[in-house]
Design an enzyme around this catalytic site. Structure first.
Site, PDB file in Angstrom:
ATOM      1  N   TYR A 165       0.828  -1.211   0.000  1.00 27.43           N
ATOM      2  CA  TYR A 165       0.000   0.000   0.000  1.00 27.43           C
ATOM      3  C   TYR A 165       0.868   1.270   0.000  1.00 27.43           C
ATOM      4  CZ  TYR A 165      -4.110  -2.847   0.101  1.00 27.43           C
ATOM      5  OH  TYR A 165      -5.074  -3.749  -0.265  1.00 27.43           O
ATOM      6  N   HIS A 218     -14.674   0.770  -1.270  1.00 28.92           N
ATOM      7  CA  HIS A 218     -13.537  -0.097  -0.940  1.00 28.92           C
ATOM      8  C   HIS A 218     -12.466   0.618  -0.117  1.00 28.92           C
ATOM      9  CE1 HIS A 218     -14.483  -3.096  -4.442  1.00 28.92           C
ATOM     10  NE2 HIS A 218     -15.271  -3.236  -3.398  1.00 28.92           N
ATOM     11  N   GLY A 262     -15.630   1.773 -16.353  1.00 26.20           N
ATOM     12  CA  GLY A 262     -14.286   1.286 -16.045  1.00 26.20           C
ATOM     13  C   GLY A 262     -14.216   0.227 -14.980  1.00 26.20           C
ATOM     14  N   THR A 263     -15.190  -0.674 -14.960  1.00 27.89           N
ATOM     15  CA  THR A 263     -15.133  -1.765 -13.986  1.00 27.89           C
ATOM     16  C   THR A 263     -15.491  -3.075 -14.683  1.00 27.89           C
ATOM     17  OG1 THR A 263     -16.020  -2.624 -11.906  1.00 27.89           O
ATOM     18  CG2 THR A 263     -17.462  -1.126 -13.144  1.00 27.89           C
ATOM     19  N   SER A 264     -14.730  -4.127 -14.369  1.00 29.37           N
ATOM     20  CA  SER A 264     -14.846  -5.382 -15.122  1.00 29.37           C
ATOM     21  C   SER A 264     -16.087  -6.191 -14.769  1.00 29.37           C
ATOM     22  CB  SER A 264     -13.595  -6.235 -14.901  1.00 29.37           C
ATOM     23  OG  SER A 264     -13.394  -6.458 -13.518  1.00 29.37           O
ATOM     24  N   CYS A 300      -1.090   2.565  16.975  1.00 28.75           N
ATOM     25  CA  CYS A 300      -2.090   3.435  17.589  1.00 28.75           C
ATOM     26  C   CYS A 300      -1.677   3.692  19.046  1.00 28.75           C
ATOM     27  CB  CYS A 300      -3.427   2.699  17.534  1.00 28.75           C
ATOM     28  SG  CYS A 300      -4.812   3.594  18.216  1.00 28.75           S
ATOM     29  N   ARG A 309       1.558   1.810  -3.565  1.00 31.87           N
ATOM     30  CA  ARG A 309       0.386   2.381  -4.248  1.00 31.87           C
ATOM     31  C   ARG A 309       0.172   3.841  -3.863  1.00 31.87           C
ATOM     32  NH1 ARG A 309      -4.507  -1.488  -4.205  1.00 31.87           N
ATOM     33  NH2 ARG A 309      -5.358   0.268  -5.405  1.00 31.87           N
ATOM     34  N   ASP A 340      -8.051   5.544  -4.854  1.00 31.21           N
ATOM     35  CA  ASP A 340      -7.317   6.795  -5.113  1.00 31.21           C
ATOM     36  C   ASP A 340      -8.250   7.982  -4.851  1.00 31.21           C
ATOM     37  OD1 ASP A 340      -8.750   7.703  -7.556  1.00 31.21           O
ATOM     38  OD2 ASP A 340      -7.856   5.943  -8.500  1.00 31.21           O
TER      39      ASP A 340
HETATM   40  P1  OAD Z   1     -10.581  -4.353 -12.999  1.00 30.30           P
HETATM   41  O1  OAD Z   1      -9.107  -4.293 -13.161  1.00 30.30           O
HETATM   42  O2  OAD Z   1     -11.192  -5.666 -12.669  1.00 30.30           O
HETATM   43  O3  OAD Z   1     -11.303  -3.810 -14.316  1.00 30.30           O
HETATM   44  C1  OAD Z   1     -10.891  -2.612 -14.919  1.00 30.30           C
HETATM   45  C2  OAD Z   1     -11.817  -2.317 -16.065  1.00 30.30           C
HETATM   46  O4  OAD Z   1     -11.445  -1.049 -16.605  1.00 30.30           O
HETATM   47  C3  OAD Z   1     -11.781  -3.324 -17.224  1.00 30.30           C
HETATM   48  O5  OAD Z   1     -13.078  -3.730 -17.537  1.00 30.30           O
HETATM   49  C4  OAD Z   1     -11.160  -2.528 -18.363  1.00 30.30           C
HETATM   50  O6  OAD Z   1     -11.717  -2.866 -19.627  1.00 30.30           O
HETATM   51  C5  OAD Z   1     -11.546  -1.120 -18.007  1.00 30.30           C
HETATM   52  N1  OAD Z   1     -10.694  -0.066 -18.574  1.00 30.30           N
HETATM   53  C6  OAD Z   1      -9.379  -0.100 -18.909  1.00 30.30           C
HETATM   54  N2  OAD Z   1      -8.980   1.085 -19.411  1.00 30.30           N
HETATM   55  C7  OAD Z   1     -10.060   1.905 -19.380  1.00 30.30           C
HETATM   56  C8  OAD Z   1     -10.315   3.273 -19.758  1.00 30.30           C
HETATM   57  N3  OAD Z   1      -9.374   4.047 -20.273  1.00 30.30           N
HETATM   58  N4  OAD Z   1     -11.583   3.757 -19.576  1.00 30.30           N
HETATM   59  C9  OAD Z   1     -12.542   2.986 -19.057  1.00 30.30           C
HETATM   60  N5  OAD Z   1     -12.367   1.701 -18.691  1.00 30.30           N
HETATM   61  C10 OAD Z   1     -11.151   1.168 -18.844  1.00 30.30           C
HETATM   62  O7  OAD Z   1     -10.958  -3.241 -11.898  1.00 30.30           O
HETATM   63  P2  OAD Z   1     -12.294  -3.073 -11.042  1.00 30.30           P
HETATM   64  O8  OAD Z   1     -13.474  -3.577 -11.778  1.00 30.30           O
HETATM   65  O9  OAD Z   1     -12.306  -1.685 -10.540  1.00 30.30           O
HETATM   66  O10 OAD Z   1     -10.915  -4.228  -4.920  1.00 30.30           O
HETATM   67  O11 OAD Z   1     -11.970  -4.042  -9.829  1.00 30.30           O
HETATM   68  C11 OAD Z   1     -12.875  -4.140  -8.766  1.00 30.30           C
HETATM   69  C12 OAD Z   1     -12.154  -4.369  -7.485  1.00 30.30           C
HETATM   70  O12 OAD Z   1     -11.255  -5.496  -7.616  1.00 30.30           O
HETATM   71  C13 OAD Z   1     -11.217  -3.263  -7.060  1.00 30.30           C
HETATM   72  O13 OAD Z   1     -11.869  -2.206  -6.393  1.00 30.30           O
HETATM   73  C14 OAD Z   1     -10.258  -3.940  -6.150  1.00 30.30           C
HETATM   74  C15 OAD Z   1      -9.996  -5.185  -6.970  1.00 30.30           C
HETATM   75  O14 OAD Z   1      -9.578  -6.298  -6.287  1.00 30.30           O
HETATM   76  C16 OAD Z   1     -10.231  -4.266  -3.771  1.00 30.30           C
HETATM   77  O15 OAD Z   1      -9.025  -4.086  -3.705  1.00 30.30           O
HETATM   78  C17 OAD Z   1     -11.078  -4.545  -2.575  1.00 30.30           C
END
Ligand code: OAD
Length: 235
Positions: free
Chosen positions: A59, A112, A180-182, A143, A62, A97
Site C-alpha cells: 500500500y 472499498h 471502467g469496472t470489469s 495506535c 500504491r 485513489d
Molecule cells: P478491474 O481491473 O477488474 O477492471 C478494470 C476495467 O477497466 C476493465 O473492464 C477494463 O476494460 C476497463 N478499462 C481499462 N482502461 C479503461 C479506460 N481508459 N476507460 C474505461 N475503462 C477502462 O478493476 P475493477 O473492476 O475496478 O478491490 O476491480 C474491482 C475491485 O477489484 C477493485 O476495487 C479492487 C480489486 O480487487 C479491492 O481491492 C477490494
C-alpha cells in the site's frame, strides 16, 4: 448519449478503468495489479495477520504512485455532472485513489476504502488522513492503544463501506451508469442488475465488454476519458 430528465436520480459506479488514463494500473487488465501479485497474499485479513510489513509495503507503493498522478477528463466530467445535478447524483467508486476528489467531486462514496487514510486495527478511533509510506527502515505504525495501524481499505472477505447508503441510492435511481469496472467483484458487480430489476435504465462505459454485460441496456465501448465528457444530455 445518456438523456437525464429534470427529476432523474443517477447512480454512477466507477472502477479502476476510470483512473487508467491518469496512469494508474487496473487490477485485471494488461499490467494489472492482480496479474503480478496474488490478491490473497496482500489484500485479505489473513495476509495482514501473517505479514503486516508486506501489506504496508504494497500500500505504500500504491500511495507513492497515486500521489504522482492527476485526474483525467473522465473524472472532471463526473465532477461537472455533480455540480449540475447536486444530490440527484450518487457517485460510488470502487477506487481507493482520490482522483474524483482532485477533479472536484465532493460526495464520492469510496466503498472499498481510501488509500490516503489509515485506521487502528483494534480500537474505535476513526479513520484518519495518512499519506506516509511505511517501508523499512520505518517501523510499522501503532495506535496510542498499542495495536497496529492498518490501511483503510476493504480487503477480500470484509464488508465494503457505506452499504446502507449505497442500497438506498440504488433503490432510488432512474439511471445507472458503470464506468471502467470489469463487473466481476461483488457486491458492486450486482448493482446494475439491482437497478435494472427496479426499472432503471442501465449503461456501461469502457473499452471492453464487462463480465456482467447482459444487465446493461446500452454500452459505450471506449475510454471513459473520451466518452464521459460528451455522454450526458439534460432534458
Ligand atoms: P478491474 O481491473 O477488474 O477492471 C478494470 C476495467 O477497466 C476493465 O473492464 C477494463 O476494460 C476497463 N478499462 C481499462 N482502461 C479503461 C479506460 N481508459 N476507460 C474505461 N475503462 C477502462 O478493476 P475493477 O473492476 O475496478 O478491490 O476491480 C474491482 C475491485 O477489484 C477493485 O476495487 C479492487 C480489486 O480487487 C479491492 O481491492 C477490494
Amino acid at each position: 448519449m445518456v438523456e437525464i430528465g429534470p427529476n432523474d436520480r443517477v447512480f454512477i459506479l466507477t472502477g479502476a478503468g476510470i483512473s487508467a488514463e491518469s496512469g494508474l494500473p487496473t487490477f485485471r487488465g494488461e499490467g494489472g495489479i492482480w496479474r503480478q501479485r496474488r490478491a490473497e497474499e496482500i489484500a485479505t485479513p489473513a495476509a495482514w495477520q501473517k505479514n503486516p510489513q508486506f501489506v504496508w509495503e504494497f500500500y505504500s507503493m500504491r500511495r507513492r504512485k497515486a500521489a504522482e498522478v492527476k485526474p483525467n477528463p473522465g473524472h472532471f466530467a463526473l465532477a461537472a455532472l455533480e455540480r449540475a445535478m447536486g444530490d440527484r447524483l450518487f457517485l460510488c467508486t470502487q477506487n481507493v485513489d482520490n482522483l474524483h476528489e482532485q477533479a472536484g467531486s465532493r460526495n464520492a462514496v469510496h466503498m472499498h476504502g481510501e488509500l490516503f487514510k489509515s485506521r487502528c486495527e483494534s480500537c474505535a478511533r476513526l479513520p484518519f488522513d495518512d499519506s506516509n509510506l511505511y517501508e523499512p527502515p520505518r517501523p510499522l505504525p501503532r495506535c496510542p492503544c498499542g495495536a497496529l495501524i492498518r490501511p483503510h481499505i476493504c480487503w477480500f472477505g470484509e464488508v465494503p463501506f457505506q452499504m446502507d447508503r449505497i442500497f438506498r441510492a440504488l433503490s432510488e435511481c432512474m439511471l445507472f451508469i458503470a464506468a471502467g469496472t470489469s463487473g466481476v467483484v461483488e457486491p458492486a458487480a450486482s448493482f446494475a442488475a439491482h437497478a435494472r430489476h427496479r426499472g432503471a435504465r442501465t449503461f456501461y462505459v469502457g473499452p471492453e465488454t464487462p463480465a456482467n454485460s447482459s444487465v446493461f441496456g446500452e454500452m459505450f465501448l471506449g475510454k471513459s476519458g473520451e466518452a464521459l465528457p460528451n455522454l450526458f444530455k439534460f432534458l
